[in-house]
Design a protein around this motif. Structure first.
Motif, PDB file in Angstrom:
ATOM      1  N   UNK A 112       0.827  -1.203   0.000  1.00 40.26           N
ATOM      2  CA  UNK A 112       0.000   0.000   0.000  1.00 40.26           C
ATOM      3  C   UNK A 112       0.862   1.254   0.000  1.00 40.26           C
ATOM      4  N   UNK A 113       0.226   2.343  -0.371  1.00 43.84           N
ATOM      5  CA  UNK A 113       0.862   3.655  -0.365  1.00 43.84           C
ATOM      6  C   UNK A 113      -0.169   4.657   0.120  1.00 43.84           C
ATOM      7  N   UNK A 114       0.157   5.375   1.192  1.00 44.14           N
ATOM      8  CA  UNK A 114      -0.733   6.408   1.729  1.00 44.14           C
ATOM      9  C   UNK A 114      -0.056   7.742   1.485  1.00 44.14           C
ATOM     10  N   UNK A 115      -0.693   8.579   0.697  1.00 42.06           N
ATOM     11  CA  UNK A 115      -0.014   9.799   0.277  1.00 42.06           C
ATOM     12  C   UNK A 115      -0.998  10.893  -0.111  1.00 42.06           C
ATOM     13  N   UNK A 116      -0.503  12.116  -0.075  1.00 44.99           N
ATOM     14  CA  UNK A 116      -1.237  13.249  -0.650  1.00 44.99           C
ATOM     15  C   UNK A 116      -0.419  13.857  -1.796  1.00 44.99           C
ATOM     16  N   UNK A 117       0.564  13.079  -2.258  1.00 45.50           N
ATOM     17  CA  UNK A 117       1.456  13.542  -3.319  1.00 45.50           C
ATOM     18  C   UNK A 117       1.122  12.800  -4.620  1.00 45.50           C
ATOM     19  N   UNK A 118       0.731  13.520  -5.642  1.00 43.93           N
ATOM     20  CA  UNK A 118       0.293  12.898  -6.896  1.00 43.93           C
ATOM     21  C   UNK A 118       1.408  12.081  -7.543  1.00 43.93           C
ATOM     22  N   UNK A 119       2.629  12.592  -7.564  1.00 47.09           N
ATOM     23  CA  UNK A 119       3.745  11.874  -8.201  1.00 47.09           C
ATOM     24  C   UNK A 119       4.039  10.569  -7.476  1.00 47.09           C
ATOM     25  N   UNK A 120       3.964  10.612  -6.155  1.00 48.27           N
ATOM     26  CA  UNK A 120       4.220   9.407  -5.366  1.00 48.27           C
ATOM     27  C   UNK A 120       3.145   8.348  -5.633  1.00 48.27           C
ATOM     28  N   UNK A 121       1.897   8.795  -5.749  1.00 48.38           N
ATOM     29  CA  UNK A 121       0.803   7.865  -6.041  1.00 48.38           C
ATOM     30  C   UNK A 121       0.992   7.221  -7.410  1.00 48.38           C
ATOM     31  N   UNK A 122       1.379   8.005  -8.417  1.00 48.47           N
ATOM     32  CA  UNK A 122       1.579   7.460  -9.766  1.00 48.47           C
ATOM     33  C   UNK A 122       2.748   6.476  -9.787  1.00 48.47           C
ATOM     34  N   UNK A 123       3.789   6.777  -9.029  1.00 46.62           N
ATOM     35  CA  UNK A 123       4.941   5.874  -8.972  1.00 46.62           C
ATOM     36  C   UNK A 123       4.545   4.535  -8.370  1.00 46.62           C
ATOM     37  N   UNK A 124       3.706   4.572  -7.323  1.00 44.05           N
ATOM     38  CA  UNK A 124       3.235   3.333  -6.701  1.00 44.05           C
ATOM     39  C   UNK A 124       2.364   2.544  -7.667  1.00 44.05           C
ATOM     40  N   UNK A 125       1.420   3.194  -8.321  1.00 48.61           N
ATOM     41  CA  UNK A 125       0.487   2.496  -9.206  1.00 48.61           C
ATOM     42  C   UNK A 125       1.178   1.904 -10.426  1.00 48.61           C
ATOM     43  N   UNK A 126       2.302   2.494 -10.819  1.00 53.19           N
ATOM     44  CA  UNK A 126       3.034   1.978 -11.976  1.00 53.19           C
ATOM     45  C   UNK A 126       3.628   0.608 -11.713  1.00 53.19           C
ATOM     46  N   UNK A 127       3.725   0.222 -10.458  1.00 53.50           N
ATOM     47  CA  UNK A 127       4.304  -1.080 -10.095  1.00 53.50           C
ATOM     48  C   UNK A 127       3.337  -2.230 -10.358  1.00 53.50           C
ATOM     49  N   UNK A 128       2.033  -1.928 -10.523  1.00 54.86           N
ATOM     50  CA  UNK A 128       1.028  -2.980 -10.590  1.00 54.86           C
ATOM     51  C   UNK A 128       0.145  -2.833 -11.835  1.00 54.86           C
ATOM     52  N   UNK A 129      -0.396  -3.964 -12.258  1.00 48.17           N
ATOM     53  CA  UNK A 129      -1.327  -3.945 -13.381  1.00 48.17           C
ATOM     54  C   UNK A 129      -2.573  -3.152 -13.027  1.00 48.17           C
ATOM     55  N   UNK A 130      -2.976  -3.242 -11.756  1.00 46.29           N
ATOM     56  CA  UNK A 130      -4.171  -2.529 -11.303  1.00 46.29           C
ATOM     57  C   UNK A 130      -3.997  -2.161  -9.840  1.00 46.29           C
ATOM     58  N   UNK A 131      -4.655  -1.082  -9.431  1.00 47.87           N
ATOM     59  CA  UNK A 131      -4.607  -0.628  -8.045  1.00 47.87           C
ATOM     60  C   UNK A 131      -5.999  -0.170  -7.631  1.00 47.87           C
ATOM     61  N   UNK A 132      -6.225  -0.164  -6.327  1.00 50.31           N
ATOM     62  CA  UNK A 132      -7.493   0.326  -5.785  1.00 50.31           C
ATOM     63  C   UNK A 132      -7.200   1.479  -4.831  1.00 50.31           C
ATOM     64  N   UNK A 133      -8.240   2.216  -4.477  1.00 57.87           N
ATOM     65  CA  UNK A 133      -8.078   3.276  -3.484  1.00 57.87           C
ATOM     66  C   UNK A 133      -9.266   3.261  -2.531  1.00 57.87           C
ATOM     67  N   UNK A 134      -9.011   3.707  -1.287  1.00 53.09           N
ATOM     68  CA  UNK A 134     -10.064   3.729  -0.277  1.00 53.09           C
ATOM     69  C   UNK A 134      -9.670   4.659   0.866  1.00 53.09           C
ATOM     70  N   UNK A 135     -10.592   4.833   1.790  1.00 55.86           N
ATOM     71  CA  UNK A 135     -10.383   5.713   2.926  1.00 55.86           C
ATOM     72  C   UNK A 135      -9.333   5.150   3.888  1.00 55.86           C
ATOM     73  N   UNK A 136      -8.679   6.045   4.609  1.00 54.61           N
ATOM     74  CA  UNK A 136      -7.721   5.638   5.645  1.00 54.61           C
ATOM     75  C   UNK A 136      -8.423   5.477   6.984  1.00 54.61           C
ATOM     76  N   UNK A 137      -9.563   6.131   7.155  1.00 49.08           N
ATOM     77  CA  UNK A 137     -10.228   6.178   8.455  1.00 49.08           C
ATOM     78  C   UNK A 137     -11.233   5.041   8.606  1.00 49.08           C
TER      79      UNK A 137
END
Length: 297
Positions: free
Chosen positions: A134-159
């Motif tokens: 998982x990757x928890x971030x408010x940084x767009x570049x960091x999120x894109x870098x994480x998602x590039x590692x996988x064929x597909x990714x999901x997103x959801x709340x932290x709380x």
């Protein structure tokens, strides 16, 4: 304690009736009539009353807490006793958070672990269950870098606030810049079948869920399908789930697993107030009877 018409409370009452287990219902629609007496020096001597019957907490074997936010109960807006009701709930939560002979599922303080998914994930790992990358971030570049590692990714709340789990698609990517306003949790999109494990005391009751939706809870709303059936959970996984639930001080918990296509067992989260009725009504698994037995014995 809760709303009698809500299915988890109704099923538990029916289970108690079937097993001839005596119980007293605290109807939250009548919370104006509730009173609580609490002395921090003698917490077990605290008294609960629903307006018709008074009970000492230590004289009760178990308490099932399924209350909603008391300020959202329809009658609350209409009463002139709001201050008194607020004070009553303060005493109630102090009382059930104190040590007593009564088994309580589950006090507010132990439910707090679900308010932070990152914190809960660390506890899950300590009890030998895998968690998704998982990757928890408010940084767009960091999120894109994480998602590039996988064929597909999901997103959801932290709380602990319920959110619908969604797969990252083109529309989500168009809005990705908005995460600068609020951190978001991204995860690898794992595939396999879901398993909900209800831990009740020292029992683990498992349900297999097969769905073509990312979040099976909302499959019907998306025009997709979900099937549920009883699942024979391997003993080593049952032991880990029971240990995890009790490690979080949750004798009654709903643990969400996935058995992945590549042979892993992933644990997503632990629900401290599980809506078990959805699983019981779709499979015939008598979770309510197990809960009744736990609270009564």
């Amino acid at each position: 304690m809760g709303i009698p018409s809500e299915t988890p409370l109704r099923l538990l009452a029916e289970a108690c009736n079937a097993k001839r287990i005596p119980y007293e219902l605290f109807n939250q629609r009548q919370q104006e009539s509730w009173t609580v007496t609490y002395d921090f020096r003698l917490p077990g001597d605290g008294m609960l009353s629903n307006g018709t019957r008074q009970l000492k907490l230590n004289d009760c074997t178990g308490l099932y807490l399924r209350t909603m936010d008391h300020t959202q109960v329809p009658e609350y807006a209409q009463t002139k006793k709001q201050v008194g009701i607020n004070g009553m709930y303060e005493k109630l939560f102090q009382l059930i958070d104190s040590e007593s002979d009564c088994k309580i599922t589950n006090p507010p303080s132990v439910q707090m672990s679900n308010n932070s998914k990152p914190y809960q994930s660390q506890i899950i790992k300590q009890y030998g269950l895998d968690i998704p990358d998982m990757c928890i971030t408010s940084n767009e570049d960091e999120a894109r870098e994480f998602m590039a590692k996988y064929k597909a990714a999901i997103y959801k709340s932290i709380s602990g606030t319920r959110s619908i789990v969604k797969q990252v698609d083109e529309a989500a990517l168009q809005n990705l810049h908005k995460i600068k306003y609020c951190p978001v949790q991204f995860q690898e999109c794992v595939t396999g079948f879901n398993v909900r494990v209800h831990v009740v005391g020292q029992r683990a009751i498992a349900t297999k869920i097969c769905s073509n939706a990312i979040d099976y809870r909302y499959a019907r709303a998306e025009g997709k399908q979900t099937t549920l059936e009883a699942y024979d959970l391997p003993a080593h996984l049952a032991e880990k789930c029971i240990a995890l639930a009790h490690g979080l001080h949750l004798p009654f918990a709903g643990i969400d697993l996935m058995i992945t296509n590549d042979g892993r067992t992933i644990c997503f989260e632990v629900n401290p107030s599980p809506g078990y009725s959805y699983y019981e009504l779709n499979t015939g698994q008598l979770i309510s009877h197990a809960l009744a037995d736990y609270l009564a014995n």
